[in-house]
Scaffold this motif. Structure first.
Motif, short mmCIF file in Angstrom:
data_model
loop_
_atom_site.label_atom_id
_atom_site.label_comp_id
_atom_site.label_asym_id
_atom_site.label_seq_id
_atom_site.Cartn_x
_atom_site.Cartn_y
_atom_site.Cartn_z
N ARG A 42 0.82 -1.22 0.00
CA ARG A 42 0.00 0.00 0.00
C ARG A 42 0.84 1.26 0.00
O ARG A 42 0.31 2.36 -0.14
N SER A 43 2.13 1.12 0.14
CA SER A 43 2.99 2.29 0.26
C SER A 43 3.10 3.00 -1.08
O SER A 43 3.36 2.37 -2.12
N PRO A 44 2.93 4.34 -1.10
CA PRO A 44 3.06 5.08 -2.38
C PRO A 44 4.51 5.21 -2.83
O PRO A 44 4.76 5.52 -3.99
N MET A 45 5.45 4.97 -1.91
CA MET A 45 6.87 5.09 -2.26
C MET A 45 7.35 3.87 -3.06
O MET A 45 8.41 3.93 -3.69
N ALA A 46 6.63 2.80 -3.00
CA ALA A 46 7.07 1.60 -3.71
C ALA A 46 6.65 1.65 -5.17
O ALA A 46 5.52 2.00 -5.50
N ASN A 47 7.57 1.32 -6.06
CA ASN A 47 7.28 1.28 -7.49
C ASN A 47 6.78 -0.12 -7.85
O ASN A 47 7.57 -1.01 -8.14
N ILE A 48 5.49 -0.26 -7.74
CA ILE A 48 4.88 -1.57 -7.97
C ILE A 48 4.17 -1.55 -9.31
O ILE A 48 3.32 -0.70 -9.58
N THR A 49 4.54 -2.47 -10.14
CA THR A 49 3.88 -2.58 -11.45
C THR A 49 2.74 -3.58 -11.42
O THR A 49 1.73 -3.41 -12.09
N ASN A 50 2.90 -4.62 -10.63
CA ASN A 50 1.88 -5.65 -10.56
C ASN A 50 1.78 -6.13 -9.12
O ASN A 50 2.64 -6.87 -8.64
N ILE A 51 0.73 -5.72 -8.43
CA ILE A 51 0.60 -6.08 -7.02
C ILE A 51 0.25 -7.55 -6.85
O ILE A 51 0.43 -8.11 -5.77
N ASP A 52 -0.25 -8.17 -7.91
CA ASP A 52 -0.57 -9.60 -7.80
C ASP A 52 0.68 -10.47 -7.66
O ASP A 52 0.58 -11.64 -7.30
N SER A 53 1.84 -9.90 -7.94
CA SER A 53 3.07 -10.67 -7.79
C SER A 53 3.56 -10.72 -6.34
O SER A 53 4.49 -11.47 -6.02
N ILE A 54 2.95 -9.92 -5.48
CA ILE A 54 3.32 -9.91 -4.06
C ILE A 54 2.41 -10.89 -3.33
O ILE A 54 1.18 -10.73 -3.32
N CYS A 55 3.00 -11.91 -2.74
CA CYS A 55 2.22 -12.97 -2.10
C CYS A 55 2.78 -13.29 -0.72
O CYS A 55 3.96 -13.03 -0.42
N VAL A 56 1.93 -13.90 0.08
CA VAL A 56 2.33 -14.48 1.37
C VAL A 56 1.92 -15.94 1.34
O VAL A 56 0.75 -16.27 1.22
N ASP A 57 2.92 -16.82 1.43
CA ASP A 57 2.69 -18.26 1.37
C ASP A 57 2.93 -18.84 2.77
O ASP A 57 4.08 -18.92 3.23
N ASN A 102 0.32 -29.32 -0.13
CA ASN A 102 -0.77 -29.57 -1.08
C ASN A 102 -2.05 -28.85 -0.70
O ASN A 102 -3.12 -29.10 -1.28
N ALA A 103 -1.99 -27.96 0.29
CA ALA A 103 -3.19 -27.21 0.68
C ALA A 103 -3.55 -26.21 -0.41
O ALA A 103 -2.69 -25.65 -1.10
N THR A 104 -4.84 -25.98 -0.53
CA THR A 104 -5.37 -25.08 -1.58
C THR A 104 -6.10 -23.91 -0.92
O THR A 104 -6.97 -24.11 -0.07
N PRO A 105 -5.76 -22.65 -1.29
CA PRO A 105 -4.72 -22.23 -2.24
C PRO A 105 -3.33 -22.16 -1.60
O PRO A 105 -2.34 -22.13 -2.31
N GLY A 106 -3.25 -22.05 -0.27
CA GLY A 106 -1.95 -22.06 0.40
C GLY A 106 -1.27 -20.71 0.48
O GLY A 106 -0.38 -20.51 1.30
N LYS A 107 -1.66 -19.77 -0.39
CA LYS A 107 -1.04 -18.45 -0.38
C LYS A 107 -2.09 -17.41 -0.78
O LYS A 107 -3.13 -17.72 -1.35
N ALA A 108 -1.77 -16.15 -0.45
CA ALA A 108 -2.65 -15.03 -0.78
C ALA A 108 -1.82 -13.97 -1.47
O ALA A 108 -0.70 -13.65 -1.03
N CYS A 109 -2.34 -13.42 -2.56
CA CYS A 109 -1.59 -12.46 -3.35
C CYS A 109 -2.43 -11.22 -3.63
O CYS A 109 -3.67 -11.29 -3.67
N GLY A 110 -1.75 -10.09 -3.84
CA GLY A 110 -2.37 -8.88 -4.31
C GLY A 110 -3.50 -8.37 -3.45
O GLY A 110 -3.38 -8.21 -2.23
N SER A 111 -4.64 -8.12 -4.09
CA SER A 111 -5.79 -7.55 -3.38
C SER A 111 -6.34 -8.51 -2.34
O SER A 111 -6.87 -8.08 -1.31
#
Length: 298
Positions: free
Chosen positions: A179-194, A204-213
């Protein structure tokens, strides 16, 4: 503790005598209160209050935070029940352990406070007829050993309680970076927490991670916010409990040393009291032997 302080004045008028009697009674009650306050083990009392507060924070906040963690995992990271069944069972077991910890330390804190009252009485009445027994000293030594073991165990609990704080902090910092405006993010969907990399749920858990919005929605949810802060408070409660147990350990060690010195002092006093009688018997025995020896030579 009772205090009897009666003063009768028969030569004076009745009202004046009752007034003097009332004054003596008030002075006596004041002295009794001062004596009672002097016998309170304030160090043990402070350690008991700190221990109760730390255990209450750890158990209460930890229980609610674990429930919120299960909700977050089931909603966003593991939507198949069989994938997180073991984790759910472990969390339920930990919640039952929390109930046992709360009950045990409530009782143990009261016992240590009572032991503090007992030891304070023994030290205050060191030169009176109060006798410390071997059993009392053994019990004090047992409390020292048990408190040491519990202190080491709570160091482990304190370290373990910092783990979920670290995990939630990583997730929160990732959302803050996104959410920081100082970060140059082109695609927020590439940021994930697994969370699978932490071993919380299987790979093998589904989905196992959360990305972007989706990750942003998790960080903005009430379950995440509440669980994160409750884990911090629970960790602080575990740290307060460790400090209380260290405080108890110092108090118990000092009390045990005081009881040992008190027993040695009483033994010394008994020897001193028995010396005149022993000397008197020796003198009489010596005089008797001299008289017998003189009569033999006559």
């Amino acid at each position: 503790m009772h205090c009897y302080c009666w003063h009768f004045t028969w030569q004076k008028p009745r009202k004046e005598a009752e007034h003097i009697k009332s004054d003596h009674r008030q002075i006596c009650c004041f002295e009794c209160c001062i004596k009672c306050l002097g016998g309170v083990p304030y160090a043990s009392l402070v350690a008991t209050i700190l221990c109760f507060c730390g255990v209450a924070l750890f158990c209460g906040c930890g229980h609610v935070a674990l429930t919120g963690t299960v909700t977050i995992l089931e909603t966003h990271f593991s939507k198949v029940t069989s994938d997180h069944a073991m984790l759910t069972n472990v969390i339920q077991l930990m919640q039952y352990v929390i109930y046992g910890i709360a009950s045990f330390f409530f009782l143990y804190g009261i016992i240590l406070l009572a032991e503090g009252f007992y030891t304070t009485s023994a030290v205050k009445e060191l030169h009176s007829e109060f006798k410390t027994t071997i059993c009392g000293r053994c019990i004090s030594g047992m409390f020292v050993f048990l408190t040491y073991i519990l202190g080491v165990a709570w160091l482990g609990v304190f370290g373990f309680s910092a783990v979920p704080v670290f995990l939630f902090y990583n997730m929160w910092s990732t959302c803050a970076t996104m959410r920081s405006p100082m970060a140059n993010i082109t695609n927020i969907d590439s940021i994930c927490v697994d969370v699978r990399q932490y071993g919380i749920i299987p790979w093998n858990a589904t989905p196992g991670k959360a990305c972007g919005s989706t990750l942003g929605d998790i960080c903005n949810s009430s379950e995440f916010y509440l669980s994160y802060h409750l884990y911090i408070v629970a960790c602080a409660g575990a740290g307060a409990t460790v400090i209380a147990l260290i405080h108890f350990l110092m108090i118990l060690s000092a009390n045990w040393a005081y009881l040992k010195d008190a027993s040695q002092m009483h033994a010394y006093q008994d020897i001193i009291k028995g010396m005149p009688q022993f000397l008197h018997i020796r003198i009489l025995s010596s005089h008797t032997q001299q008289s017998t020896h003189a009569n033999t030579h006559m």
